[in-house]
Design an enzyme around this catalytic site. Structure first.
Site, PDB file in Angstrom:
ATOM      1  N   GLU A 229     -21.937   8.909 -11.108  1.00  0.00           N
ATOM      2  CA  GLU A 229     -23.131   8.972 -11.497  1.00  0.00           C
ATOM      3  C   GLU A 229     -23.064   8.366 -13.135  1.00  0.00           C
ATOM      4  O   GLU A 229     -23.846   7.588 -13.462  1.00  0.00           O
ATOM      5  CB  GLU A 229     -23.573  10.383 -11.837  1.00  0.00           C
ATOM      6  CG  GLU A 229     -23.719  11.169 -10.479  1.00  0.00           C
ATOM      7  CD  GLU A 229     -22.464  11.964 -10.127  1.00  0.00           C
ATOM      8  OE1 GLU A 229     -21.434  11.185 -10.208  1.00  0.00           O
ATOM      9  OE2 GLU A 229     -22.467  12.942  -9.467  1.00  0.00           O
TER      10      GLU A 229
ATOM     11  N   SER B 243       8.529  -5.146  20.673  1.00  0.00           N
ATOM     12  CA  SER B 243       6.834  -4.597  20.339  1.00  0.00           C
ATOM     13  C   SER B 243       6.173  -5.565  19.525  1.00  0.00           C
ATOM     14  O   SER B 243       4.928  -5.338  19.110  1.00  0.00           O
ATOM     15  CB  SER B 243       6.799  -3.401  19.807  1.00  0.00           C
ATOM     16  OG  SER B 243       7.633  -3.395  18.493  1.00  0.00           O
TER      17      SER B 243
ATOM     18  N   TRP C 176       4.172  -9.044  19.417  1.00  0.00           N
ATOM     19  CA  TRP C 176       3.118  -8.340  19.041  1.00  0.00           C
ATOM     20  C   TRP C 176       2.242  -7.816  20.141  1.00  0.00           C
ATOM     21  O   TRP C 176       2.153  -8.777  20.992  1.00  0.00           O
ATOM     22  CB  TRP C 176       2.082  -9.143  18.017  1.00  0.00           C
ATOM     23  CG  TRP C 176       2.836  -9.247  16.787  1.00  0.00           C
ATOM     24  CD1 TRP C 176       3.323 -10.547  16.337  1.00  0.00           C
ATOM     25  CD2 TRP C 176       3.040  -8.647  15.778  1.00  0.00           C
ATOM     26  NE1 TRP C 176       3.747 -10.740  15.255  1.00  0.00           N
ATOM     27  CE2 TRP C 176       3.724  -9.469  14.681  1.00  0.00           C
ATOM     28  CE3 TRP C 176       2.912  -7.355  15.262  1.00  0.00           C
ATOM     29  CZ2 TRP C 176       4.095  -8.954  13.424  1.00  0.00           C
ATOM     30  CZ3 TRP C 176       3.232  -7.071  13.954  1.00  0.00           C
ATOM     31  CH2 TRP C 176       3.889  -7.754  13.138  1.00  0.00           C
TER      32      TRP C 176
ATOM     33  N   LEU D  28       5.038  -1.344   5.751  1.00  0.00           N
ATOM     34  CA  LEU D  28       3.657  -0.512   5.746  1.00  0.00           C
ATOM     35  C   LEU D  28       3.113  -0.758   4.373  1.00  0.00           C
ATOM     36  O   LEU D  28       2.217   0.109   3.587  1.00  0.00           O
ATOM     37  CB  LEU D  28       4.276   0.864   5.387  1.00  0.00           C
ATOM     38  CG  LEU D  28       5.240   1.499   6.599  1.00  0.00           C
ATOM     39  CD1 LEU D  28       5.666   2.968   6.283  1.00  0.00           C
ATOM     40  CD2 LEU D  28       4.476   1.502   7.813  1.00  0.00           C
TER      41      LEU D  28
ATOM     42  N   SER E 262      13.862  15.598   9.220  1.00  0.00           N
ATOM     43  CA  SER E 262      14.071  16.832   9.032  1.00  0.00           C
ATOM     44  C   SER E 262      15.104  17.133   7.798  1.00  0.00           C
ATOM     45  O   SER E 262      15.338  18.198   7.391  1.00  0.00           O
ATOM     46  CB  SER E 262      14.811  17.244  10.289  1.00  0.00           C
ATOM     47  OG  SER E 262      16.135  16.459  10.413  1.00  0.00           O
TER      48      SER E 262
ATOM     49  N   ALA F  78       4.192  15.305  17.367  1.00  0.00           N
ATOM     50  CA  ALA F  78       4.392  16.171  16.436  1.00  0.00           C
ATOM     51  C   ALA F  78       3.106  16.524  15.724  1.00  0.00           C
ATOM     52  O   ALA F  78       2.624  17.566  15.664  1.00  0.00           O
ATOM     53  CB  ALA F  78       5.442  15.919  15.479  1.00  0.00           C
TER      54      ALA F  78
END
Lengths: 314, 314
Positions: A52, A169, A171, A205, A224, A254
């Site tokens: 605003e 993998s 692509w 990433l 973990s 998970a």
């Protein structure tokens, strides 16, 4: 009808800062006078200025008598970082305020709308509630469920494979789908992968889209040995209201097992792998009836020859 | 434009007998005079009467001067089961014949169109060729590849599962998807499953749709001990131009490995199974690049809360 249209514009603006405003909501705002937009605003990175305030600054004198369309109830609380938006709107002489959703923050929660009405402003609430809740999903997940809004991304073949049995993998999906996935990264405060994916694939990433490189989110690893040992630990992530989980199959499972996935992004390439690595490990499902009714298709589109499907949690 | 529209109507009629006319093509025919349909025909079960003969019989005297839209070149050869359609059309005084595709049968192959032209009839060829080839896919597969047109059906979860690890597989898809799958059965001369699926699931493989019970196709089992030991053996199936392969995962993979799948019917329920039984066993893929470009999305629709995707082989 017109109110809903202008609110749509405000919602579009709110998307500009999705993933950059936690713990504040990514609000959007449009000021309209005589059928024309005189000011536009969205919560700025880090949470201030508010939408605003930005729209009022842009409109200047033209705010007087204008209608303010805002995706969340204007705040009623003063802060060291600025005055309350309800006061700013009243001072600017806005004639009418249309609000999508009330602010669940106890410091506002109805007090913003009340302050506006006290100032003689016509207030309308409840326009485009569902889209507004979706646009500010991270904020509402944090308020209601005390954890980030979690999106799980899966990129698979038609038969649900994410890699050949050999591990290859790259692509499965094409460049358009990968670009879209990078854009999704820019809309999240953090991305998470499992430890094995982190160590084996060494994924960067980041956001590899021209002009958006600086929008690469924080990277997290479920491990973990670390601070994030279990999906439930995401509740403690400060400054993260939107979390993108990118795999692998065990990590995806998970999160699903613990019931903390709100949205699925499913990129599917028109290929068959056959006997490949599946996208999902065991999620603890013991009978099929329990699997039904959990997900609802909310969007689908072609991305090159791949197809994106977005599922929302029911 | 108008020619294409009327041909569309003829193609719709041709679908009525898909799966019931082998080794004859499932032709559709519309007779149009003064902008109105005066006769409609489609190849009758078993292959006779032909579509043109049926449409002419319906139109009677109104055939005179009409335009005939027919999805395949009218036959030029006499048969003990009836006269040549090209002669029937000429005798009836049809003024114009619009043909989608030429008949590859050496007994016609251009001779039908030539006979019509010799009779002074205006002949147009090549209208809606691709849809006509798709509508009579079984006939063209038999002519060009000496085997039936093969459709592989897969019904999976979003993550490509066809059953829980425990084996539970009823039901993944909902009643609308199952009804559609039964309608697809009615469009095939035969359904095939693998020996294990046959022995373990004891599928009835019939058409359980009101009014279509009599359309249940022939049932075949792929078995090393039987006549159909390998997918290639389908070439020898008489009276089968459309074959529906319904699984399981090993049988589906065997057909894909041998490259004899022309079409995929992918029914997907909005559920996640996680660690379930995959839809496809090893199809012999050794690198991902080889998987690309093989399939093209040709149709998609919602069936209740499930989604159907149809992929055509490139």
């Amino acid at each position: 009808m017109t109110d809903a249209r202008w609110m749509g514009a405000a919602l579009g603006l709110s998307e500009r800062s999705r993933g950059r405003t936690a713990p504040n909501p990514n609000v959007g705002c449009v000021l309209v006078r005589d059928g024309r937009v005189v000011g536009r605003g969205w919560t700025q990175p880090g949470g201030r200025p508010h939408a605003e305030a930005m729209a009022l600054a842009q409109a200047g004198e033209k705010s007087r008598g204008a209608t303010c369309y805002v995706t969340l109830e204007p705040c009623a609380h003063l802060s060291p970082r600025g005055p309350a938006c309800a006061d700013l709107l009243a001072t600017a002489g806005v004639g009418r305020v249309v609000i999508a959703l009330g602010d669940p923050d106890p410091r506002t929660n109805g007090a913003g709308a009340a302050r506006l009405r006290e100032a003689g402003i016509d207030v309308v609430e409840g326009i485009a509630e569902a889209p507004a809740r979706a646009a500010m999903a991270g904020f509402f997940a944090r308020q209601a469920r005390r954890r980030p809004f979690v999106t799980l991304k899966l990129a698979t073949s038609l038969d649900g494979g994410i890699a050949l049995a050999s591990g290859e993998s790259r692509w499965i999906t094409g460049p358009e789908a990968r670009a879209h996935a990078h854009l999704e990264r820019a809309r999240h405060e953090a991305i998470l992968v499992g430890r094995r994916t982190w160590e084996i694939d060494r994924p960067s990433l980041d956001v590899r889209l021209l002009g958006l490189e600086a929008r690469s989110p924080r990277r997290l690893v479920l491990s973990s040995q670390g601070d994030l040992a279990r999906p439930a630990d995401i509740a403690g992530l400060e400054g993260v209201d939107h979390l993108l989980v990118e795999g692998g199959a065990e990590t995806a499972a998970a999160f699903l097992r613990e019931g903390v996935v709100d949205r699925l992004l499913l990129y599917r390439a028109p290929v068959l792998i056959g006997g490949g690595k599946p996208a999902l490990a065991d999620i603890g499902l013991t009978d099929l009836a329990a699997a039904h009714g959990r997900w609802r298709l909310s969007d689908t589109r072609m991305l090159g020859s791949d197809r994106l499907e977005v599922y929302a949690s029911n």
